[in-house]
Design an enzyme around this catalytic site. Sequence first.
Site, PDB file in Angstrom:
ATOM      1  N   HIS A 110       0.998  -1.274   0.141  1.00 14.91           N
ATOM      2  CA  HIS A 110      -0.091  -0.133  -0.016  1.00 14.91           C
ATOM      3  C   HIS A 110       0.750   1.067  -0.054  1.00 14.91           C
ATOM      4  O   HIS A 110       0.552   1.985  -0.638  1.00 14.91           O
ATOM      5  CB  HIS A 110      -0.775   0.105   1.307  1.00 14.91           C
ATOM      6  CG  HIS A 110      -1.777  -1.040   1.451  1.00 14.91           C
ATOM      7  ND1 HIS A 110      -1.993  -1.939   2.470  1.00 14.91           N
ATOM      8  CD2 HIS A 110      -2.809  -1.431   0.569  1.00 14.91           C
ATOM      9  CE1 HIS A 110      -3.236  -2.770   2.212  1.00 14.91           C
ATOM     10  NE2 HIS A 110      -3.537  -2.473   1.279  1.00 14.91           N
ATOM     11  N   LYS A 146     -15.724  -7.117   6.177  1.00 14.80           N
ATOM     12  CA  LYS A 146     -14.686  -8.176   6.120  1.00 14.80           C
ATOM     13  C   LYS A 146     -14.249  -8.241   7.772  1.00 14.80           C
ATOM     14  O   LYS A 146     -13.432  -9.139   8.451  1.00 14.80           O
ATOM     15  CB  LYS A 146     -13.184  -7.745   5.647  1.00 14.80           C
ATOM     16  CG  LYS A 146     -13.406  -7.993   4.086  1.00 14.80           C
ATOM     17  CD  LYS A 146     -12.107  -7.356   3.480  1.00 14.80           C
ATOM     18  CE  LYS A 146     -12.343  -7.108   2.055  1.00 14.80           C
ATOM     19  NZ  LYS A 146     -10.953  -6.661   1.741  1.00 14.80           N
ATOM     20  N   ARG A 164      -2.289  -6.345  -8.069  1.00 13.24           N
ATOM     21  CA  ARG A 164      -1.131  -7.225  -7.995  1.00 13.24           C
ATOM     22  C   ARG A 164      -1.082  -8.416  -9.050  1.00 13.24           C
ATOM     23  O   ARG A 164       0.045  -8.429  -9.640  1.00 13.24           O
ATOM     24  CB  ARG A 164      -1.363  -7.791  -6.663  1.00 13.24           C
ATOM     25  CG  ARG A 164      -1.067  -6.904  -5.439  1.00 13.24           C
ATOM     26  CD  ARG A 164      -1.432  -7.561  -4.388  1.00 13.24           C
ATOM     27  NE  ARG A 164      -3.174  -7.447  -4.081  1.00 13.24           N
ATOM     28  CZ  ARG A 164      -3.865  -7.438  -3.085  1.00 13.24           C
ATOM     29  NH1 ARG A 164      -3.332  -7.928  -2.042  1.00 13.24           N
ATOM     30  NH2 ARG A 164      -5.030  -7.228  -3.272  1.00 13.24           N
ATOM     31  N   SER A 176      -2.902  -7.579   3.291  1.00 17.94           N
ATOM     32  CA  SER A 176      -3.112  -7.517   4.484  1.00 17.94           C
ATOM     33  C   SER A 176      -3.256  -8.760   5.366  1.00 17.94           C
ATOM     34  O   SER A 176      -3.078  -9.150   6.373  1.00 17.94           O
ATOM     35  CB  SER A 176      -4.063  -6.497   4.907  1.00 17.94           C
ATOM     36  OG  SER A 176      -3.877  -5.233   4.221  1.00 17.94           O
TER      37      SER A 176
HETATM   38  P1  ADP Z   1      -9.662  -3.566  -0.246  1.00 20.48           P
HETATM   39  O1  ADP Z   1     -10.665  -3.986   0.815  1.00 20.48           O
HETATM   40  O2  ADP Z   1     -10.297  -2.503  -1.009  1.00 20.48           O
HETATM   41  O3  ADP Z   1      -9.245  -4.886  -1.244  1.00 20.48           O
HETATM   42  P2  ADP Z   1      -6.985  -3.249   0.503  1.00 20.48           P
HETATM   43  O4  ADP Z   1      -6.573  -2.722   1.470  1.00 20.48           O
HETATM   44  O5  ADP Z   1      -6.846  -4.744   0.636  1.00 20.48           O
HETATM   45  O6  ADP Z   1      -8.454  -3.106   0.392  1.00 20.48           O
HETATM   46  O7  ADP Z   1      -6.495  -2.799  -0.585  1.00 20.48           O
HETATM   47  C1  ADP Z   1      -6.713  -1.451  -1.126  1.00 20.48           C
HETATM   48  C2  ADP Z   1      -5.877  -1.342  -2.395  1.00 20.48           C
HETATM   49  O8  ADP Z   1      -4.444  -1.632  -2.557  1.00 20.48           O
HETATM   50  C3  ADP Z   1      -6.494  -2.299  -3.758  1.00 20.48           C
HETATM   51  O9  ADP Z   1      -6.449  -1.351  -4.858  1.00 20.48           O
HETATM   52  C4  ADP Z   1      -5.366  -3.297  -3.602  1.00 20.48           C
HETATM   53  O10 ADP Z   1      -5.574  -3.893  -4.929  1.00 20.48           O
HETATM   54  C5  ADP Z   1      -4.263  -2.597  -3.516  1.00 20.48           C
HETATM   55  N1  ADP Z   1      -3.071  -3.450  -2.841  1.00 20.48           N
HETATM   56  C6  ADP Z   1      -3.190  -4.021  -1.788  1.00 20.48           C
HETATM   57  N2  ADP Z   1      -1.970  -4.617  -1.512  1.00 20.48           N
HETATM   58  C7  ADP Z   1      -1.070  -4.270  -2.669  1.00 20.48           C
HETATM   59  C8  ADP Z   1       0.194  -4.648  -3.184  1.00 20.48           C
HETATM   60  N3  ADP Z   1       1.035  -5.428  -2.444  1.00 20.48           N
HETATM   61  N4  ADP Z   1       0.557  -4.080  -4.041  1.00 20.48           N
HETATM   62  C9  ADP Z   1      -0.182  -3.248  -5.069  1.00 20.48           C
HETATM   63  N5  ADP Z   1      -1.373  -2.815  -4.505  1.00 20.48           N
HETATM   64  C10 ADP Z   1      -1.961  -3.502  -3.482  1.00 20.48           C
END
Ligand code: ADP
Length: 169
Positions: free
Chosen positions: A17, A41, A90, A128
């Site tokens: 992130h 979630k 990703r 996460s």
């Molecule tokens: P959500 O509940 O929207 O999936 P996340 O916190 O998991 O929330 O992710 C927020 C954003 O960050 C999403 O666009 C996700 O694809 C991106 N993201 C999460 N992890 C990574 C990573 N390792 N590399 C690039 N983008 C990421």
Amino acid sequence: MAVAVYPGSFDPVTLGHQDIIERSSKIMDRVIVGVLKNNSKSPLFSVEERVNMLKSVTGHLSNIEILAFDGLLVDFVRQCHADVIVRGLRAITDFEYELQMSQTNRVISPGIDTIFLTTNLKYSYLSSSIVKEIAMYHGDISAFVDPDIAEKVLEKAKAVKKNARPVNK
Ligand code: ADP
């Protein structure tokens, strides 16, 4: 002025992130990181905790703001006077969902576009959920999150385990 919203759960914020935040801060004039409140979630961290963790890792970036939101993303984007949504991609597994979301958002709010930043290869496997899973077993999460965040995640994992009811045999 180009203003973007980068939405997500950030439960907790990972180095993946942070990489997207840093890169979008260079492309956009201003980026608002939107932390989703009404999360089906059932997050490990409260929305306030997630906002504070994000603030602590983005303090060095002057054009980043962290705000909590609930309801429709496009409404939050409009409230922020933004016209761009930033999302990270990703792998192909992210693509289908992200495409559906961005197309839906354009139908319900035609002025708002989504831009995708492809993951830094270093973090392409990182989520996460993986961080939380490892922390629950007291594993080393230092390669995945900022040191201050790692401390908070391990503390929280310990507290959750302590409060968990024993399984009846
Ligand atoms: P959500 O509940 O929207 O999936 P996340 O916190 O998991 O929330 O992710 C927020 C954003 O960050 C999403 O666009 C996700 O694809 C991106 N993201 C999460 N992890 C990574 C990573 N390792 N590399 C690039 N983008 C990421």
